[in-house]
Design a protein around this motif. Structure first.
Motif, short mmCIF file in Angstrom:
data_model
loop_
_atom_site.label_atom_id
_atom_site.label_comp_id
_atom_site.label_asym_id
_atom_site.label_seq_id
_atom_site.Cartn_x
_atom_site.Cartn_y
_atom_site.Cartn_z
N LEU A 147 0.87 -1.17 0.00
CA LEU A 147 0.00 0.00 0.00
C LEU A 147 0.91 1.22 0.00
N GLY A 148 1.16 1.75 -1.18
CA GLY A 148 2.13 2.84 -1.29
C GLY A 148 3.51 2.33 -0.92
N PRO A 149 4.20 3.02 -0.03
CA PRO A 149 5.54 2.57 0.37
C PRO A 149 5.52 1.46 1.42
N LEU A 150 4.32 1.11 1.91
CA LEU A 150 4.21 0.10 2.97
C LEU A 150 3.93 -1.26 2.35
N GLU A 151 4.74 -2.25 2.69
CA GLU A 151 4.58 -3.59 2.16
C GLU A 151 4.77 -4.61 3.28
N TYR A 152 3.78 -5.49 3.46
CA TYR A 152 3.84 -6.51 4.50
C TYR A 152 3.28 -7.82 3.93
N ILE A 153 3.59 -8.92 4.60
CA ILE A 153 2.97 -10.18 4.23
C ILE A 153 1.49 -10.12 4.56
N ASN A 154 0.69 -10.94 3.90
CA ASN A 154 -0.76 -10.90 4.11
C ASN A 154 -1.16 -11.54 5.44
N THR A 155 -0.54 -12.68 5.74
CA THR A 155 -0.90 -13.40 6.97
C THR A 155 0.38 -13.79 7.71
N GLY A 156 0.43 -13.49 8.98
CA GLY A 156 1.59 -13.79 9.78
C GLY A 156 1.59 -12.91 11.01
N SER A 157 2.73 -12.78 11.65
CA SER A 157 2.81 -11.98 12.87
C SER A 157 2.67 -10.50 12.56
#
Length: 333
Positions: A147-157
């Motif tokens: 999402l814009g500059p923010l990137e994370y895994i979908n499911t996890g901690s």
């Protein structure tokens, strides 16, 4: 320039972080205590720690996610009843002393080897023992999403799923608090905050209303502890006096007795705290400032700056960003 953009991106990430949501939730509960009722609760970290333990221990014992959530809320309710029943008929000073002492007792119980089988002692409960039932509820596909500059895994901690659940709970609790504080019950709380003798003269049971506010705010604080535990582990020393200190700073920054103040305060606090911490660390590593401020001193200096910020808020802007100065013109009970 690249270093500045990296620091700015990390700071932006704190706006949606689960930790930010957890502190916002705790501040919402504290707002119900202090902002609306005038109760000096100095041990909100104790409610959070008990909520986290109730959640984690239930899941490690084989309970479902929903049962664990109910146990966490029940732990906050029970803690509020134990604290409030003997003290709420006294002045607010006693509640402050009892709550900060009780929160420390909870923390030391968690550290104790006597309960290590359940709490994990000083090392706490590792997330791998209780996170799986929560992550199994995710409807998000595997992989990563930006999402814009923010990137994370979908499911996890540290994932989008954790953020969705954390901020979804915050939104639901905000709606609940908005509704109850605008009800006749909420107006009685404000009356108690401003002049409890006048409310008592009108035939209201002030003690009962105070206890109800303490219980509801404590249950909300326990939910904050659950959110705090979702992306991390349950470590008693991470939920001590410093946590309560941060929650108070967030509440006063956003504005006590305002519905959205705790959320705004939490976002601004952690974004600014991350920007300051990473910026100071970058300066210490890449410039001559490192001769004066080492990277190991950054956390200590950050805590000092938080204390200075709280002092300046109380002196120059006691109502916070969204608060009304008239709302704070009351005698704390």
């Amino acid at each position: 320039m690249e270093e500045f953009l990296r620091i700015l991106t990390q700071s932006m990430g704190e706006l949606l972080a689960p930790t930010t949501a957890a502190y916002a939730m705790a501040a919402i509960g504290l707002n119900l205590h202090f902002g609306y009722t005038g109760l000096l609760n100095m041990g909100q970290a104790g409610f959070m720690l008990l909520g986290a333990y109730g959640f984690g221990i239930t899941l490690t014992s084989g309970g479902s996610f929903w049962l664990a959530l109910l146990v966490a809320i029940a732990a906050g309710v029970l803690f509020a009843l134990i604290l409030g029943m003997p003290t709420l008929q006294l002045r607010g000073d006693y509640l402050a002393i009892v709550t900060i002492s009780a929160a420390e007792i909870v923390r030391w119980f968690g550290r104790s080897t006597l309960w290590q089988e359940w709490t994990g002692g000083a090392s706490g409960l590792q997330g791998r023992y209780y996170k799986e039932p929560f992550q199994e509820l995710s409807f998000l596909p595997d992989g990563r999403w930006a999402l814009g500059p923010l990137e994370y895994i979908n499911t996890g901690s540290d994932s989008w799923w954790t953020r969705i659940v954390a901020w979804g709970l915050v939104a639901l609790v905000l709606l609940f608090v908005w509704l109850i504080t605008r009800s006749p019950w909420g107006r009685v709380l404000k009356g108690i905050r401003e002049d409890e003798d006048a409310v008592r003269a009108l035939g209201k049971n002030v003690y009962s209303y105070k206890l109800q506010a303490l219980v509801i705010g404590g249950a909300i604080g326990a939910l904050g502890g659950v959110i705090f535990a979702l992306p991390a582990a349950i470590v008693p020393d991470s939920m001590g006096r410093t946590m309560t200190f941060f929650v108070w700073t967030i509440l006063l920054l956003g504005g006590a007795a305002s519905v959205f103040g705790p959320v705004l305060g939490s976002m601004i606090f952690f974004a600014a705290y991350m920007f300051m911490r990473t910026g100071m660390r970058a300066l210490a590593e890449n410039t001559g400032v490192g001769d004066v401020i080492t990277t190991t001193n950054v956390e200590q200096i950050g805590g000092m700056l938080v204390g200075v910020t709280l002092m300046l808020l109380v002196i120059f802007r006691p109502q916070g960003i969204l608060g009304n100065k008239k709302e704070l013109a009351f005698n704390v009970r």
